[in-house]
Design a protein around this motif. Sequence first.
Motif, PDB file in Angstrom:
ATOM      1  N   PHE A   1       0.823  -1.209   0.000  1.00 52.66           N
ATOM      2  CA  PHE A   1       0.000   0.000   0.000  1.00 52.66           C
ATOM      3  C   PHE A   1       0.862   1.266   0.000  1.00 52.66           C
ATOM      4  CE2 PHE A   1      -2.209   2.631   3.493  1.00 52.66           C
ATOM      5  CZ  PHE A   1      -2.729   3.536   2.591  1.00 52.66           C
ATOM      6  N   ASN A   2       1.083   1.826  -1.207  1.00 45.53           N
ATOM      7  CA  ASN A   2       1.826   3.079  -1.411  1.00 45.53           C
ATOM      8  C   ASN A   2       1.273   3.761  -2.664  1.00 45.53           C
ATOM      9  OD1 ASN A   2       4.242   3.610   0.476  1.00 45.53           O
ATOM     10  ND2 ASN A   2       4.453   1.428   0.039  1.00 45.53           N
ATOM     11  N   PRO A   3       0.062   4.327  -2.601  1.00 39.18           N
ATOM     12  CA  PRO A   3      -0.554   4.872  -3.809  1.00 39.18           C
ATOM     13  C   PRO A   3      -0.322   6.378  -3.984  1.00 39.18           C
ATOM     14  CG  PRO A   3      -2.171   4.742  -2.074  1.00 39.18           C
ATOM     15  CD  PRO A   3      -0.865   4.285  -1.471  1.00 39.18           C
ATOM     16  N   ASP A   4      -0.719   6.874  -5.168  1.00 37.31           N
ATOM     17  CA  ASP A   4      -0.768   8.309  -5.471  1.00 37.31           C
ATOM     18  C   ASP A   4       0.591   8.976  -5.329  1.00 37.31           C
ATOM     19  OD1 ASP A   4      -3.555   7.826  -5.590  1.00 37.31           O
ATOM     20  OD2 ASP A   4      -3.771   8.317  -3.467  1.00 37.31           O
ATOM     21  N   PRO A   5       1.641   8.456  -5.969  1.00 39.17           N
ATOM     22  CA  PRO A   5       2.979   8.983  -5.713  1.00 39.17           C
ATOM     23  C   PRO A   5       3.193  10.387  -6.257  1.00 39.17           C
ATOM     24  CG  PRO A   5       3.034   7.441  -7.551  1.00 39.17           C
ATOM     25  CD  PRO A   5       1.656   7.363  -6.966  1.00 39.17           C
ATOM     26  N   SER A   6       3.857  11.196  -5.439  1.00 40.47           N
ATOM     27  CA  SER A   6       4.360  12.504  -5.847  1.00 40.47           C
ATOM     28  C   SER A   6       5.873  12.447  -5.713  1.00 40.47           C
ATOM     29  CB  SER A   6       3.784  13.603  -4.953  1.00 40.47           C
ATOM     30  OG  SER A   6       4.447  14.837  -5.161  1.00 40.47           O
ATOM     31  N   VAL A   7       6.599  12.728  -6.806  1.00 43.88           N
ATOM     32  CA  VAL A   7       8.048  12.540  -6.809  1.00 43.88           C
ATOM     33  C   VAL A   7       8.764  13.887  -6.902  1.00 43.88           C
ATOM     34  CG1 VAL A   7       8.219  12.245  -9.329  1.00 43.88           C
ATOM     35  CG2 VAL A   7       9.939  11.188  -7.815  1.00 43.88           C
TER      36      VAL A   7
ATOM     37  N   GLN B   1      19.561  14.338 -12.752  1.00 44.49           N
ATOM     38  CA  GLN B   1      20.672  15.267 -12.939  1.00 44.49           C
ATOM     39  C   GLN B   1      21.192  15.215 -14.364  1.00 44.49           C
ATOM     40  OE1 GLN B   1      20.158  12.946 -10.477  1.00 44.49           O
ATOM     41  NE2 GLN B   1      21.872  13.048  -9.031  1.00 44.49           N
ATOM     42  N   ALA B   2      21.042  14.050 -15.017  1.00 47.18           N
ATOM     43  CA  ALA B   2      21.551  13.873 -16.382  1.00 47.18           C
ATOM     44  C   ALA B   2      20.524  14.241 -17.447  1.00 47.18           C
ATOM     45  CB  ALA B   2      22.001  12.422 -16.570  1.00 47.18           C
ATOM     46  N   GLY B   3      19.371  14.754 -17.038  1.00 46.65           N
ATOM     47  CA  GLY B   3      18.363  15.169 -18.002  1.00 46.65           C
ATOM     48  C   GLY B   3      17.435  14.065 -18.466  1.00 46.65           C
ATOM     49  N   GLU B   4      17.450  12.896 -17.796  1.00 41.85           N
ATOM     50  CA  GLU B   4      16.505  11.824 -18.111  1.00 41.85           C
ATOM     51  C   GLU B   4      15.194  12.071 -17.362  1.00 41.85           C
ATOM     52  OE1 GLU B   4      18.779   7.769 -18.540  1.00 41.85           O
ATOM     53  OE2 GLU B   4      19.589   8.845 -16.817  1.00 41.85           O
ATOM     54  N   HIS B   5      14.094  11.602 -17.941  1.00 46.44           N
ATOM     55  CA  HIS B   5      12.781  11.783 -17.334  1.00 46.44           C
ATOM     56  C   HIS B   5      12.192  10.427 -16.945  1.00 46.44           C
ATOM     57  CE1 HIS B   5      13.184  15.671 -19.418  1.00 46.44           C
ATOM     58  NE2 HIS B   5      12.446  16.129 -18.427  1.00 46.44           N
ATOM     59  N   TYR B   6      11.592  10.403 -15.762  1.00 47.92           N
ATOM     60  CA  TYR B   6      10.946   9.194 -15.260  1.00 47.92           C
ATOM     61  C   TYR B   6       9.565   9.553 -14.727  1.00 47.92           C
ATOM     62  CZ  TYR B   6      15.095   6.325 -15.750  1.00 47.92           C
ATOM     63  OH  TYR B   6      16.135   5.611 -16.274  1.00 47.92           O
ATOM     64  N   LEU B   7       8.646   8.621 -14.943  1.00 50.01           N
ATOM     65  CA  LEU B   7       7.266   8.743 -14.473  1.00 50.01           C
ATOM     66  C   LEU B   7       7.055   7.744 -13.345  1.00 50.01           C
ATOM     67  CD1 LEU B   7       4.287   9.890 -15.614  1.00 50.01           C
ATOM     68  CD2 LEU B   7       4.039   7.469 -16.162  1.00 50.01           C
ATOM     69  N   VAL B   8       6.607   8.207 -12.183  1.00 50.72           N
ATOM     70  CA  VAL B   8       6.165   7.290 -11.133  1.00 50.72           C
ATOM     71  C   VAL B   8       4.647   7.260 -11.154  1.00 50.72           C
ATOM     72  CG1 VAL B   8       8.220   7.618  -9.706  1.00 50.72           C
ATOM     73  CG2 VAL B   8       6.217   9.080  -9.324  1.00 50.72           C
ATOM     74  N   HIS B   9       4.071   6.093 -10.880  1.00 49.60           N
ATOM     75  CA  HIS B   9       2.617   5.956 -10.992  1.00 49.60           C
ATOM     76  C   HIS B   9       2.128   4.876 -10.047  1.00 49.60           C
ATOM     77  CE1 HIS B   9       2.723   2.117 -13.340  1.00 49.60           C
ATOM     78  NE2 HIS B   9       3.880   2.582 -13.738  1.00 49.60           N
ATOM     79  N   LEU B  10       0.856   4.957  -9.714  1.00 51.97           N
ATOM     80  CA  LEU B  10       0.285   3.877  -8.920  1.00 51.97           C
ATOM     81  C   LEU B  10      -0.075   2.713  -9.837  1.00 51.97           C
ATOM     82  CD1 LEU B  10      -3.029   3.455  -9.162  1.00 51.97           C
ATOM     83  CD2 LEU B  10      -3.093   5.474  -7.753  1.00 51.97           C
ATOM     84  N   CYS B  11      -0.165   1.539  -9.239  1.00 54.69           N
ATOM     85  CA  CYS B  11      -0.527   0.329  -9.965  1.00 54.69           C
ATOM     86  C   CYS B  11      -0.994  -0.687  -8.943  1.00 54.69           C
ATOM     87  CB  CYS B  11       0.665  -0.220 -10.743  1.00 54.69           C
ATOM     88  SG  CYS B  11       2.021  -0.766  -9.672  1.00 54.69           S
ATOM     89  N   SER B  12      -1.480  -1.824  -9.405  1.00 54.70           N
ATOM     90  CA  SER B  12      -1.738  -2.950  -8.513  1.00 54.70           C
ATOM     91  C   SER B  12      -1.342  -4.225  -9.230  1.00 54.70           C
ATOM     92  CB  SER B  12      -3.211  -3.013  -8.091  1.00 54.70           C
ATOM     93  OG  SER B  12      -4.022  -3.529  -9.135  1.00 54.70           O
TER      94      SER B  12
ATOM     95  N   LEU C   1      -2.200  -6.575  -1.965  1.00 59.88           N
ATOM     96  CA  LEU C   1      -1.106  -5.640  -1.720  1.00 59.88           C
ATOM     97  C   LEU C   1      -1.532  -4.190  -1.930  1.00 59.88           C
ATOM     98  CD1 LEU C   1       1.829  -7.577  -3.412  1.00 59.88           C
ATOM     99  CD2 LEU C   1       1.253  -7.467  -1.000  1.00 59.88           C
ATOM    100  N   GLY C   2      -2.742  -3.987  -2.396  1.00 56.33           N
ATOM    101  CA  GLY C   2      -3.242  -2.627  -2.567  1.00 56.33           C
ATOM    102  C   GLY C   2      -2.652  -1.955  -3.792  1.00 56.33           C
ATOM    103  N   ARG C   3      -2.706  -0.642  -3.781  1.00 52.66           N
ATOM    104  CA  ARG C   3      -2.176   0.155  -4.889  1.00 52.66           C
ATOM    105  C   ARG C   3      -0.729   0.538  -4.550  1.00 52.66           C
ATOM    106  NH1 ARG C   3      -5.762   5.000  -5.652  1.00 52.66           N
ATOM    107  NH2 ARG C   3      -5.501   5.049  -3.393  1.00 52.66           N
ATOM    108  N   GLU C   4       0.173   0.146  -5.409  1.00 53.99           N
ATOM    109  CA  GLU C   4       1.603   0.282  -5.173  1.00 53.99           C
ATOM    110  C   GLU C   4       2.176   1.377  -6.082  1.00 53.99           C
ATOM    111  OE1 GLU C   4       2.928  -4.138  -4.263  1.00 53.99           O
ATOM    112  OE2 GLU C   4       1.769  -4.073  -6.118  1.00 53.99           O
ATOM    113  N   THR C   5       3.472   1.649  -5.926  1.00 51.40           N
ATOM    114  CA  THR C   5       4.122   2.652  -6.776  1.00 51.40           C
ATOM    115  C   THR C   5       5.135   1.977  -7.693  1.00 51.40           C
ATOM    116  OG1 THR C   5       3.823   4.572  -5.333  1.00 51.40           O
ATOM    117  CG2 THR C   5       5.722   4.603  -6.791  1.00 51.40           C
ATOM    118  N   ALA C   6       5.033   2.280  -8.984  1.00 52.61           N
ATOM    119  CA  ALA C   6       5.960   1.776 -10.000  1.00 52.61           C
ATOM    120  C   ALA C   6       6.591   2.957 -10.731  1.00 52.61           C
ATOM    121  CB  ALA C   6       5.225   0.864 -10.981  1.00 52.61           C
TER     122      ALA C   6
END
Length: 548
Positions: A12-18, A257-268, A295-300
């Motif tokens: 259970f780790n939903p609704d991620p803000s990074v 720092q190197a200019g790469e972009h990543y998306l964090v999101h909830l999932c199950s 396991l609920g809504r997780e973060t990926a």
Amino acid sequence: MTEIRNPILPGFNPDPSVLRVGEDYYIATSTFEWYPGVQIHHSRDLANWRLVTRPLTRAAQLDMRGDPDSGGIWAPCLTYADGLFWLVYTDVKRRDGAWKDSHNYVVTAPAIEGPWSDPVYLNSSGFDPSLFHDEDGRKWLVNMVWDHRQQGGDRFGGILCQEYSVAEKRLVGEVRNIYRGSDHKLTEGPHLYRRDGYYWLLTAEGGTGYEHAVTMARSRDLFGPYETDPQKHLLTSKDAPEAYLQRAGHADIVETQAGEHYLVHLCSRPLDATRGDAPGRVVGIHEEDARRSPLGRETAIQKLIWKAGEFPRLAHGGCVPAPTAPAPDLPEHRFAPQTGRTDFAPGALPPAFQWLRTPDSARLFSLDARPGALRLFGREAPGSLFEHALVARRQTDVAYAAETEIDYAPETCQQFAGLVAWYNGFKFHYLAVTAGDAGQRQLTVMSCPADWPMMRMEQPLAAPIDLPATGRVRLGCDVDGMTLRFRFAIEGGDWTDLGLALDQSAISDEAGNGPGNNFTGAFIGMAAHDTSGRGLHADFLHFQYEPR
């Protein structure tokens, strides 16, 4: 390290803000009715994470007594500006029916560990608030607006934007509805970014069940009009029932720092997609039960390709989340592994554990009353929205074993304490020490397997098991996918299996009244109840959780 394995925050780790500050990355996630409020994890490589703080720790910041199941803290947003960490969050006091009472606040801190300020009230117009710091230094709050006039499920009225005055500590100026979403509807979870001359608005849509999705829109002006991505959904599993990660949505973006972009999101990860933590269908269970996610809504996490002036895209193509993501160009940074056994000591509760709703934890438990033990004071019944003495940790594995040892002398059937697999007041399995009519100590099992709408509590043992009048009792459970089995041992004796196979899939978002209506995840922990009002305590000598 060449790839990151999903989910990065299991259980259970939903609704991620990074957020990135220098070389440090942080993710804030929703905690709903669990106290303290908001989980913040830390990483330096986007792959390895550790829990660093739960910032909402006192009554002035958060008091959830009376909040409904799956109410409380929804969708926090963590940002950094002006030498401060900013955390905005919602405390949902009512979530069912035509109306929602969702109060939004902001707190700040000079360091992630705090001290965190008392809150500033923002508004109550809707949930999922996000604070955007524009390039000119002005700050803007965006949140979805709840429109109770609409019929059916879509009362999501769009994304509101209003300026926040730091000097006045309040929202000021005109309230504007800047985006009403795509035809997928249920638009929520907004995050704003400034890049390449555009304002980019990331939203969640489709509800938090199996139709969940992430949608991007952009505008040259903060207030719109916003152009929805021609592809519409940046991320979704709604058309890919075979995907390892389901219910993908509610996302946020970070740049390395190197200019790469990543998306964090909830999932199950529903049980039909998880066996040994790898894709594969569980044999011999009903299809509708297999689509349950204890396991609920997780973060990926997913890697993005975001070319200048263009809408971002998943690096692996398409819009379906992948089980792994290419690792960023960062040094690997591992944390010391966590031990599975907790031996209680005076002071603070170990960080893996939380309790429910109240800021007055001294009414529920003490680590000082009996050094070397967690003392729980029996309070109101299972499911109480006010004083419920339950201390638990997240289930983070499809299969696990848990154990504790209890020293407890109940006198009536209204006093019971023990080991509980918990989702909410209508979804639990409880192995409890109690007393019979003659005052003799007994062992019983109470189970509420989410048989919506009745939500009946069952006692699956044919008869309670008599226990010695004195002495400690060890309590254990073994979970394997859909099945939970309880066991016990009297002091100095061997384990005895109770011969029950309980439905662990009932301890999930989807059980009962369905996905999109329950938002947390399965916990395993220790509880004490005393509905006589005498407050009889139970002492727990240790707790152990081991993945299997």
